[in-house]
Design a protein around this motif. Structure first.
Motif, mmCIF file in Angstrom:
data_model
loop_
_atom_site.group_PDB
_atom_site.id
_atom_site.type_symbol
_atom_site.label_atom_id
_atom_site.label_comp_id
_atom_site.label_asym_id
_atom_site.label_seq_id
_atom_site.Cartn_x
_atom_site.Cartn_y
_atom_site.Cartn_z
ATOM 1 N N GLY A 35 58.322 -18.445 13.785
ATOM 2 C CA GLY A 35 57.401 -19.131 14.312
ATOM 3 C C GLY A 35 57.416 -20.611 13.952
ATOM 4 O O GLY A 35 56.268 -21.403 13.996
ATOM 5 N N THR B 175 55.731 -16.831 24.768
ATOM 6 C CA THR B 175 54.783 -16.367 25.896
ATOM 7 C C THR B 175 55.322 -17.286 26.987
ATOM 8 O O THR B 175 54.641 -16.858 28.216
ATOM 9 C CB THR B 175 53.128 -16.581 25.569
ATOM 10 N N ASN C 53 55.926 -13.477 20.151
ATOM 11 C CA ASN C 53 55.074 -14.629 20.278
ATOM 12 C C ASN C 53 55.385 -15.623 21.252
ATOM 13 O O ASN C 53 54.620 -16.670 21.411
ATOM 14 C CB ASN C 53 54.972 -15.116 18.824
ATOM 15 N N LYS D 47 50.024 -10.514 24.259
ATOM 16 C CA LYS D 47 49.361 -11.858 24.996
ATOM 17 C C LYS D 47 50.126 -11.992 26.328
ATOM 18 O O LYS D 47 51.104 -11.569 26.523
ATOM 19 C CB LYS D 47 50.105 -12.930 24.269
ATOM 20 N N GLU E 107 51.171 -20.494 20.483
ATOM 21 C CA GLU E 107 52.238 -19.612 21.191
ATOM 22 C C GLU E 107 53.730 -20.372 21.403
ATOM 23 O O GLU E 107 53.712 -21.515 21.299
ATOM 24 C CB GLU E 107 51.841 -19.087 22.379
#
Ligand code: ADP
Ligand code: MG
Length: 671
Positions: free
Chosen positions: A521, A542, A540, A569, A463
Motif C-alpha cells: 500500500g 480496485t 486493495n 471492494k 484504494e
C-alpha cells in the motif's frame, strides 16, 4: 534431384543461400514444398484506373512523383507517389517504407495490389505489394501465389525457386495410409502452382487432413507411451488434508474442493498425473496447488512450482510460505536474482528444501532434486514445451506427477484431439463476496471528465490503481521511456500521490521492490507494461486503466482486468481508446462480460483457434492449414489414426510419416 534432396541441388541455390535457408528450417525440397503461400493474386483481373472501386484491387501501371514526408507529430515517414495507366491516375502511399521509393525505376510497369479506399479526404491506394510486370508475366498464368518474406527473400524470389522444383513437387511420394495414391503430390502441386481458386481449395482440404492425421496419431502414440511411465504414489491421508485445509484463512469454494479432490486422488496413483487445472482469473488456483503440495510433503517427496515471471514466483513463494511453513514445510524461492544460489541448489539436491518456487532458474541443468514427486506449472501457456519437459525430467522410469494451471481455457475440440491423455479440472466459480468488476470503454479525450475524478475518489478511500500502457513499437521509444513518460504525466495530474512505474527491462530486484511496495500500500498508482499481466494479486487495487486498449488481445485484456476485483471492494476497469471510432467487438464483449470461459469462446470465434491455441499449448507448433473447428476432417482423421495406431508395425512401413510425427509427439504432450 528428388523430393527429399537437399536444397543445394536446386538450380541457382549455392552453399551460401543453402546456409541462409537452413536458418528458416528449409533443408530439403520437402521442407520448401510445405512452405505454403500466404495468399494468391489473380493478375489477370487487374483493373483499369478509371474502373476502380473501393476494396482490394490490382492495378497495372507506372509510377511518378515519388516523395518522402516525415510526420513529426507521429514519428513516421510517409512515402507517396502517383500511379498511372492509359485511363487515369491515383495516389499511392506507404508508411515507413523508404526503400520503396528507391526501388522504383522510371517509365516501368508494375503490378500494385492493395486496398483502395477513401482516406484523409481523397481516394488512395494504401501500402500495396509491388511486383515488376515483366516478372509476373514471365510465368505462364496470371494466378500467382504470394509467399511471406523470409529475411531478405521476398515472394518473387520464392516463386522463382519453386519453378525450379516443379517436377519434384509433382512427383512427391505418397505419405499417408488409406489415401488414394498421388493425392499428396497433386495437393502440393496445386498449392504452389494453381490455375484457379478451386485448385487451391482442393489442395487445402487434403493438406488439412494430412496435418490433423499426423497430430492426432502423434497424440495417440504419446498416450500409449505415457501409460507405460511410472510415478511415486503420494498417499492421501484424510486427517492431514483436513488439518491443512482447516488452517486456511478462508473456506474453499465448491469448485476448489472438487478440483483438489481430483488432484489428490491422482497423486495416489503409481502412474504420473497429467492434469490441467483451469479456472478463471481470481478463482483461487494457487491454494488448490498448496493442498496437493502438502500431500506430496507428507509422502516425503519434493515439489516444484514454475512461474512465468519473477514477480509472480516471488508472490507464490510468499503465499506458500505463509500457508505451509506452520506445518514444517520448507519453501524456497529460486529466481535469477536469488543470492547464494549454489548453497540453495545444494540444499535442494540434499533434500533440505521441500518446495522450490521459481522461474526458469529452477530448470537449469545444475538444479537437481533429491526426489521430485510433484511438479506444477502456473500460467502454463506461457512456457515452451522444452521448458516443461525439463521440469519433468525423469529419474529412471519414474516421472513426477504433473499439474498445469491456466486461466486460458482450452476448448473441447482441442482437448479431444490433441490432448487425448490430458485430464482437466475446472473451477467455474469465484470465491464468494467478490463484487463483479465494472468495465467501461472511454475515449482518451474524455479522461479528465470521467476518469480522473473517479481515480481521485478511489485513492481518497485508500484504494490503489494500475495504469497499464502498451509498448508502442513503431515510435521506437523504449519501454522504459514510455512508462516513465506516462508516470510523469500522471504526477502532474496527481501531484500529491505516490506514483511509480514498472517495466520488463528493470532488474528483477528493482521490480520486486516496486511490486512489494505496491502490495504494502505504499504506492497509489502503479504505471506498468503488461509485466503485471499474469497472476499478480493485490486485493486493495480496485481500479485498472488500460491505455490503447484496442491494441491488446481479448484474452490478454481479460487477464489484465483480473488484476482487480480480488478483494471485497467493488472494482472497475477502464478501457481507454484513442479516437472516436466505434469500439471493436472485442472491447464491447469485454465491457459486457467478466466470464473468462465465455470470452474464450468469443475470442475463438473472432480470431479462429489457430491464432490463439496455436501458441497456447504447443509453443512451436502452429497448424498451418487445418483449423480445429473443422470437426468433419477431425473426425475422419481420428478414425484413420485410431485404426493405424492399432498396428505399431505400421510405423516401420511408413518411414516419412514416422519422422513427421516424431516432431509432433514432442509437442503434443504436457510431459
Ligand atoms: P488465480 O486462480 O487467478 O491464480 P489466486 O490463486 O491468485 O487466483 O487467488 C486469488 C485471490 O483469492 C487470492 O488473494 C486468494 O487468497 C483468494 N482466495 C482463494 N481462494 C479463496 C476462497 N475460497 N475464498 C476467499 N478468497 C480466496
Ligand atoms: Mg494464478
Amino acid at each position: 534431384m528428388s523430393f527429399s534432396s537437399s536444397v543445394e541441388e536446386i538450380k541457382g541455390v549455392g552453399p551460401k543461400t543453402a546456409e541462409a535457408l537452413k536458418k528458416y528450417n528449409f533443408e530439403t525440397i520437402k521442407d520448401l514444398a510445405y512452405y505454403f503461400p500466404r495468399d494468391y493474386e489473380d493478375y489477370q483481373k487487374a483493373t483499369k484506373i478509371k474502373d476502380l472501386e473501393p476494396g482490394k484491387v490490382i492495378i497495372k501501371g507506372k509510377i511518378y512523383n515519388l516523395m518522402v514526408n516525415y510526420v513529426r507529430r507521429r514519428h513516421f515517414n510517409i512515402e507517396s507517389g502517383i500511379i498511372y495507366d492509359e485511363t487515369g491516375e491515383i495516389r499511392v502511399v506507404w508508411y515507413n517504407q523508404p526503400y520503396r521509393i528507391k526501388a522504383f525505376k522510371p517509365d516501368t510497369e508494375y503490378y500494385f495490389s492493395g486496398n483502395f479506399d477513401f482516406k484523409y479526404n481523397h481516394y488512395q491506394l494504401t501500402s500495396p505489394a509491388v511486383n515488376l510486370a515483366t516478372e509476373v508475366e514471365e510465368t505462364k498464368n496470371g494466378f500467382q501465389p504470394i509467399y511471406s518474406t523470409k529475411g531478405s527473400y521476398k515472394s518473387i524470389w520464392f516463386k522463382k525457386l519453386f519453378e525450379e522444383m516443379r517436377t519434384e513437387i509433382a512427383k512427391a511420394p505418397d505419405m499417408l495410409p488409406y489415401v488414394k495414391p498421388g493425392t499428396r503430390a497433386e495437393a502440393l502441386y496445386n498449392i504452389h502452382f494453381p490455375d484457379t481458386y478451386a485448385d487451391v481449395e482442393k489442395a487445402k482440404s487434403y493438406l488439412a487432413y494430412e496435418e490433423l492425421f499426423e497430430l492426432i496419431l502423434a497424440a495417440k502414440l504419446n498416450k500409449n507411451e505415457n501409460s507405460k511411465l511410472k510415478a511415486e504414489p503420494l498417499k492421501f491421508v484424510a486427517e492431514n488434508t483436513k488439518e491443512f485445509v482447516d488452517s486456511l484463512p478462508f473456506k474453499l469454494t465448491n469448485g476448489q474442493r472438487l478440483a483438489t479432490w481430483d488432484i489428490l486422488k491422482d497423486l495416489e496413483k503409481p502412474e504420473p498425473m497429467n492434469r490441467l487445472l483451469q479456472g478463471d482469473v481470481g478463482s483461487g488456483k494457487t491454494v488448490v496447488s498448496s493442498v496437493a503440495i502438502y500431500q506430496a510433503y507428507k509422502a516425503g517427496m519434493q515439489s516444484a512450482l514454475l512461474a512465468p515471471t519473477a514477480i509472480l514466483a516471488t508472490q507464490h513463494a510468499k503465499t506458500l510460505k505463509k500457508l505451509l511453513e506452520p506445518f514444517g514445510v520448507k519453501v524456497e524461492l529460486l529466481i535469477g536474482a536469488t543470492k547464494k544460489k549454489d548453497a540453495l541448489k545444494k540444499r535442494i539436491i540434499e533434500g533440505d528444501v521441500d518446495v522450490v518456487v521459481g522461474t526458469h532458474a529452477i530448470i537449469t541443468d545444475d538444479t537437481k532434486f533429491k526426489n521430485l514427486g510433484f511438479a506444477i506449472i502456473d500460467e502454463q501457456h506461457r512456457f515452451g514445451v522444452m521448458q516443461r519437459q525439463k521440469l519433468l525430467m525423469k529419474t529412471g522410469d519414474k516421472a513426477p506427477h504433473f499439474l498445469a494451471m491456466t486461466a486460458t481455457p482450452i476448448p473441447r475440440s482441442l482437448q479431444l484431439t490433441i490432448f487425448g491423455d490430458l485430464s482437466v479440472s475446472t473451477i467455474s466459480e469465484l470465491p464468494k463476496g467478490r463484487t463483479p468488476i465494472k468495465t467501461k470503454i472511454i475515449n482518451e479525450l474524455s479522461m479528465s471528465e470521467t476518469l480522473y475524478p473517479e481515480m481521485e475518489a478511489r485513492m481518497k478511500d485508500g484504494e490503489q490503481i494500475y495504469w497499464i500502457c502498451k509498448l508502442i513499437e513503431e515510435t521506437g521509444r523504449s519501454e522504459a521511456a514510455n512508462v516513465k513518460k506516462e508516470a510523469d504525466k500522471l504526477k502532474i495530474r496527481f501531484p500529491e500521490k505516490r506514483i511509480e512505474y514498472l517495466h520488463g527491462r528493470m532488474k528483477p530486484d528493482e521490480k520486486d521492490a516496486i511490486m512489494n511496495r505496491f502490495k504494502d500500500g505504499e504506492i497509489d498508482i502503479l504505471v506498468s507494461t503488461t509485466v503485471v499481466e499474469v497472476g499478480v494479486d493485490v486485493p486493495n487495487a480496485t481500479t485498472i486503466v488500460i491505455m490503447d486498449a484496442e491494441s491488446f488481445g481479448l484474452a490478454q485484456l481479460h487477464q489484465l482486468r483480473g488484476r482487480v476485483g480480488r478483494g471485497e471492494k467493488a472494482s472497475q476497469c477502464f478501457l481507454v481508446v484513442q479516437d472516436d471510432k466505434e469500439p471493436t467487438t472485442r472491447l464491447k464483449e469485454l465491457e459486457k462480460s467478466t466470464d473468462g470461459f465465455h470470452l474464450a469462446e468469443v475470442d475463438l470465434k473472432l480470431r479462429g483457434p489457430g491464432e490463439i491455441y496455436g501458441q497456447l499449448q504447443h509453443g512451436a507448433m502452429n497448424l498451418k492449414i487445418a483449423t480445429l473447428s473443422d470437426t468433419k476432417t477431425i473426425a475422419k482423421a481420428q478414425k484413420a489414426a485410431e485404426e493405424f495406431a492399432k498396428h505399431p508395425e505400421n510405423m516401420l512401413k511408413y518411414e516419412e510419416l514416422n519422422a513427421a510425427i516424431k516432431k509432433y509427439q514432442q509437442l503434443t504432450t504436457l510431459n
